[in-house]
Enzyme design. Structure first.
Site, short mmCIF file in Angstrom:
data_model
loop_
_atom_site.label_atom_id
_atom_site.label_comp_id
_atom_site.label_asym_id
_atom_site.label_seq_id
_atom_site.Cartn_x
_atom_site.Cartn_y
_atom_site.Cartn_z
N ARG A 174 -45.18 22.38 57.47
CA ARG A 174 -46.31 21.74 57.20
C ARG A 174 -46.19 20.61 58.45
O ARG A 174 -45.42 20.72 59.64
CB ARG A 174 -46.74 21.41 56.12
CG ARG A 174 -47.22 22.26 55.43
CD ARG A 174 -47.99 21.59 54.18
NE ARG A 174 -49.18 20.17 53.89
CZ ARG A 174 -49.65 19.60 53.57
NH1 ARG A 174 -48.22 19.46 52.18
NH2 ARG A 174 -49.69 19.03 53.65
N PRO B 19 -47.12 10.71 43.48
CA PRO B 19 -48.11 9.82 43.94
C PRO B 19 -49.80 11.80 44.98
O PRO B 19 -49.75 12.28 45.08
CB PRO B 19 -48.18 9.57 45.22
CG PRO B 19 -47.05 10.11 45.83
CD PRO B 19 -46.30 9.68 44.77
N ASN B 20 -50.41 11.59 44.29
CA ASN B 20 -52.43 12.33 44.13
C ASN B 20 -52.25 13.26 43.84
O ASN B 20 -53.07 14.17 43.52
CB ASN B 20 -51.99 12.28 46.23
CG ASN B 20 -51.98 11.54 46.74
OD1 ASN B 20 -52.84 10.33 46.02
ND2 ASN B 20 -52.06 10.78 47.63
N ARG C 166 -57.90 18.45 45.04
CA ARG C 166 -57.25 18.17 46.19
C ARG C 166 -56.70 18.81 47.55
O ARG C 166 -55.78 19.82 47.18
CB ARG C 166 -56.72 17.20 46.62
CG ARG C 166 -55.53 16.47 47.31
CD ARG C 166 -54.41 15.35 47.21
NE ARG C 166 -54.12 15.47 47.87
CZ ARG C 166 -52.43 15.48 48.25
NH1 ARG C 166 -51.62 16.05 47.28
NH2 ARG C 166 -51.96 15.26 49.45
N TYR D 239 -53.01 23.43 48.87
CA TYR D 239 -52.21 22.88 46.91
C TYR D 239 -52.81 24.03 46.29
O TYR D 239 -51.70 23.96 44.50
CB TYR D 239 -52.25 21.54 46.50
CG TYR D 239 -51.83 20.63 47.72
CD1 TYR D 239 -50.52 20.64 47.95
CD2 TYR D 239 -52.86 20.10 48.22
CE1 TYR D 239 -49.91 19.22 48.57
CE2 TYR D 239 -52.11 18.83 48.76
CZ TYR D 239 -50.88 18.42 49.73
OH TYR D 239 -50.53 18.05 50.41
N ASN E 204 -41.52 16.27 41.34
CA ASN E 204 -42.58 16.39 42.95
C ASN E 204 -42.97 15.11 43.14
O ASN E 204 -43.79 14.64 42.50
CB ASN E 204 -44.11 16.91 42.02
CG ASN E 204 -44.23 17.46 43.36
OD1 ASN E 204 -44.49 16.84 44.65
ND2 ASN E 204 -45.11 18.65 43.64
N HIS F 270 -41.66 21.13 45.46
CA HIS F 270 -43.54 20.72 46.22
C HIS F 270 -44.09 21.99 46.26
O HIS F 270 -43.36 23.46 46.47
CB HIS F 270 -43.26 20.63 47.59
CG HIS F 270 -42.25 19.51 48.50
ND1 HIS F 270 -42.75 18.33 47.86
CD2 HIS F 270 -40.75 19.28 48.26
CE1 HIS F 270 -41.68 17.10 48.09
NE2 HIS F 270 -40.55 18.35 48.26
N ALA G 222 -46.06 12.71 48.53
CA ALA G 222 -45.60 12.20 49.88
C ALA G 222 -44.57 11.00 49.67
O ALA G 222 -43.57 11.05 51.08
CB ALA G 222 -46.64 11.03 50.46
N GLU H 141 -35.45 18.70 43.59
CA GLU H 141 -37.18 18.56 44.58
C GLU H 141 -38.05 19.68 44.45
O GLU H 141 -37.07 20.73 44.80
CB GLU H 141 -36.67 18.03 45.27
CG GLU H 141 -37.78 17.91 46.46
CD GLU H 141 -37.38 17.27 48.16
OE1 GLU H 141 -38.14 16.97 48.66
OE2 GLU H 141 -35.51 16.83 48.28
#
Length: 148
Positions: A108, A11-12, A19, A24, A75, A101, A78, A99
């Site tokens: 964070r 998502p996103n 964004r 990012y 990726n 990111h 969330a 995984e």
């Protein structure tokens, strides 16, 4: 089976480049796909690249990867921090998953420190921005070893 890597984006991530570029980076998802396509050629593997904002579509893609792709780079955005269903899909599909990111999730907000993906992934790459994708591809191909 053809040496193929599935790169799944959650998502996103379709909004990359606009964004929160301070988190990012300025790179778009299309830029990342082009980077991955070039890396796939260098590694001598095929690549499929997709993005969805829907958890079920990610789960279906992980299930469908079995017997088609040698491994998955995920990726999950969330969903990393919320989805037991993705964790179960990875466990059930029996396809190695890296995984990934863009940001360093461990630096964070506290809620981002928990990953439901990490316990069932072969490894995690985070914090290197778009450069994390070719790193993940290198890591996955190394993990897979020589073609059978």
């Amino acid at each position: 089976m053809t040496r193929s890597i599935l790169i799944l984006n959650g998502p996103n991530l379709n909004l990359l480049g606009t964004r929160q570029p301070e988190v990012y980076g300025p790179t778009t998802l299309a830029d990342i796909e082009a980077l991955c396509a070039a890396k796939a050629v260098d590694l001598g593997v095929e690549m499929a690249f997709t993005q969805t904002n829907h958890e079920g579509v990610l789960i279906d893609a992980i299930h469908a990867a079995r017997g088609v792709h040698a491994g998955v780079i995920l990726n999950a955005g969330a969903y990393t921090h919320t989805s037991v269903a993705l964790m179960d899909a990875i466990s059930s599909a029996m396809v190695p998953v890296v995984e990934l990111h863009l940001s360093n999730i461990h630096a964070r907000e506290t809620f981002r420190h928990q990953s439901f993906i990490a316990p069932v992934a072969i490894g995690q790459i985070c914090g290197f921005g778009a450069a994390g994708y070719p790193l993940a591809m290198d890591a996955l191909v190394t993990y897979l070893g020589e073609p059978q």
